[in-house]
Enzyme design. Sequence first.
Site, PDB file in Angstrom:
ATOM      1  N   GLY A 101     -19.948   5.828 -17.032  1.00  0.00           N
ATOM      2  CA  GLY A 101     -20.152   6.888 -16.705  1.00  0.00           C
ATOM      3  C   GLY A 101     -22.245   6.843 -16.775  1.00  0.00           C
ATOM      4  N   GLY A 103     -25.956   5.934 -17.535  1.00  0.00           N
ATOM      5  CA  GLY A 103     -25.929   4.948 -19.033  1.00  0.00           C
ATOM      6  C   GLY A 103     -27.442   5.325 -19.068  1.00  0.00           C
ATOM      7  N   ARG A 104     -27.790   5.504 -18.855  1.00  0.00           N
ATOM      8  CA  ARG A 104     -29.206   6.231 -18.119  1.00  0.00           C
ATOM      9  C   ARG A 104     -29.808   7.540 -17.976  1.00  0.00           C
ATOM     10  NH1 ARG A 104     -32.983   1.627 -14.669  1.00  0.00           N
ATOM     11  NH2 ARG A 104     -31.410   1.760 -12.422  1.00  0.00           N
ATOM     12  N   LYS A 124     -33.862  10.121 -15.696  1.00  0.00           N
ATOM     13  CA  LYS A 124     -33.233   8.757 -15.703  1.00  0.00           C
ATOM     14  C   LYS A 124     -34.240   8.152 -16.598  1.00  0.00           C
ATOM     15  CE  LYS A 124     -31.667   6.328 -12.133  1.00  0.00           C
ATOM     16  NZ  LYS A 124     -31.125   5.863 -10.614  1.00  0.00           N
ATOM     17  N   ASP A 136     -29.978  -0.844 -21.975  1.00  0.00           N
ATOM     18  CA  ASP A 136     -31.306   0.108 -22.828  1.00  0.00           C
ATOM     19  C   ASP A 136     -31.401   1.452 -22.248  1.00  0.00           C
ATOM     20  OD1 ASP A 136     -32.667  -0.183 -20.082  1.00  0.00           O
ATOM     21  OD2 ASP A 136     -34.281  -1.779 -20.877  1.00  0.00           O
ATOM     22  N   ASP A 271     -18.726   5.027  -8.273  1.00  0.00           N
ATOM     23  CA  ASP A 271     -19.729   6.084  -8.627  1.00  0.00           C
ATOM     24  C   ASP A 271     -20.571   6.499  -8.883  1.00  0.00           C
ATOM     25  OD1 ASP A 271     -20.575   3.311  -8.993  1.00  0.00           O
ATOM     26  OD2 ASP A 271     -22.122   3.571 -10.361  1.00  0.00           O
ATOM     27  N   ASN A 272     -21.396   5.914  -6.359  1.00  0.00           N
ATOM     28  CA  ASN A 272     -22.151   6.065  -6.531  1.00  0.00           C
ATOM     29  C   ASN A 272     -22.191   7.329  -4.744  1.00  0.00           C
ATOM     30  OD1 ASN A 272     -23.458   4.531  -8.444  1.00  0.00           O
ATOM     31  ND2 ASN A 272     -23.923   2.896  -6.978  1.00  0.00           N
ATOM     32  N   ASP A 281     -27.954   8.154  -5.950  1.00  0.00           N
ATOM     33  CA  ASP A 281     -28.611   6.481  -6.791  1.00  0.00           C
ATOM     34  C   ASP A 281     -29.676   5.860  -5.945  1.00  0.00           C
ATOM     35  OD1 ASP A 281     -27.219   7.255  -9.697  1.00  0.00           O
ATOM     36  OD2 ASP A 281     -25.687   6.330  -9.604  1.00  0.00           O
TER      37      ASP A 281
END
Length: 520
Positions: A101, A103-104, A124, A136, A271-272, A281
């Site tokens: 997913g 994440g950032r 992003k 984070d 995922d990329n 990405d």
Amino acid sequence: MQGIEFDNAFLRALPGDAETGPRLRQVHGAAWSRVDPSPVSAPRLLAHSPEMAHALGFSEADVASEEFAQVFGGNALLAGMEPFAANYGGHQFGHWAGQLGDGRAITLGELVNAAGERWELQLKGAGRTPYSRMADGRAVLRSSIREFVCSEAMHHLGVPTTRALSLVKTGEMVERDMFYDGNPRDEPGAVVCRVAPSFIRFGTFELPYSRGETDLLRTLADFCIRRDFPHLQGEGETLYADWFGEICERTAGLVAHWMRVGFVHGVLNTDNMSILGLTIDYGPYGWLEDFNPDWTPNTTDAQGRRYRFGWQPRVAQWNLSRLAQALSPLFGDAAPLQAGLDRYAEVFNATESRMQACKLGFSQWQEGEDDDLLTALRTLMVDGEVDMTLFFRSLASVDAQAPSLQGLEHAFYDPAKLEATRAAFDDWLERYAARVREDALAPERRREMMDTANPLYVPRNWLLQQAIDQAEQGDPTGVHELMDIFREPYREQPGRERFAARRPEWARSRAGCSMLSCSS
Ligand code: AMP
Ligand code: MG
């Protein structure tokens, strides 16, 4: 900001997560989770892409406004924006990784411009989401500059890619262990707004497949076809087959372009992989300098070098077969999926031949003869340690009546290797010149064609690193200059010779200049 309209189709048409906010969780049966960007203390716009701003309908006054920095730093929303993080999975380095997913990354909305084009705006580095796992949700300035500059450069190089609108410094520090050696340091944080017609990935379909969520899988497929492939007509399995076939074709074209310009993605996990065949990405990517098909810039992949330059065509095919598997519940049998994978190989070979013919200045690729010539050249370029970009660019200047290595010597990294391979290069140039003389193409036309296939300026890692060092000291003008240069990568720009130069010796072993970790 006048006349900026959003139509958030992904959110409206697809099932979402009932919970809002960034609490970490597994999200089942849903394509997205609502989550707001986390505010930052002092957002400041460091750079923007005027082309992208224009395409989206932002005026230069909009871009210069305080509101722009607030919105694209994650502190404010424009009317119509509805932030969410997308849910997807993926195969990482050959292994199924489960739910990943955004994440950032946080989508702000789907902007529909005056021409009716749909552009999804995504921040992003805008903070935690349900998909942030142990991380984070932030991004550092160095990796943000790399994504910002390279995505626009790729666009101008003619390589399909996600785009970038803005680069905002957050005014906050982010802790990163760049070398993964237990010595983290604080680095300036940044947020890039990246832009694409769709951010759907192969992994978007793999996740519901892995969970047996066939209804969601079908809903996603139908949505993706409708929104992102509206020219496809028909229904049922035939439509799905046409769709998968086009994904395979687009991916083939994409990878052929990477091979043409010497781009190494570095992390070709599923995922990329964009469903539209866009480069997506930008992480530890790199550009071949001395030509070496076994090279990868990604230190995290240094062992197996799965994502090395020369393996990208087969890795993309492997990724497509993971997508085929994920889509298999939509098909009665595997034949249409196999046909798509076969199509990938055909289209890749045909496109690669066409592009390599342009690079070498041939009107057509002559199978067999030209393949041998190219294979021989590639071997020589490895042995001679030859800069790919400079060599191909200068090949257009070779006189087919009197071929000589002289105009190509500046592409060699090591004088000893130049001498060691000189005789072999001279032989190759004789063969090459004979092939050019046979070709019906007029010399001016040949040069023109070669100059549109062989860029002179590419975002070499050490060039980016110099701009990064400067920006970290508070001066973003290096970033602006790179953006300006890469706007016209095929045109010689007098006074900018240093940007079209071999990698300097100091850069060979400096972090960020040739090798990069995934830390970003
Ligand atoms: P990447 O290799 O950059 O494509 O990232 C793989 C996965 O890790 C994606 O799901 C990202 O959203 C996630 N990810 C990477 N970096 C961070 C970060 N700093 N915070 C949260 N998630 C991250
Ligand atoms: Mg990713």
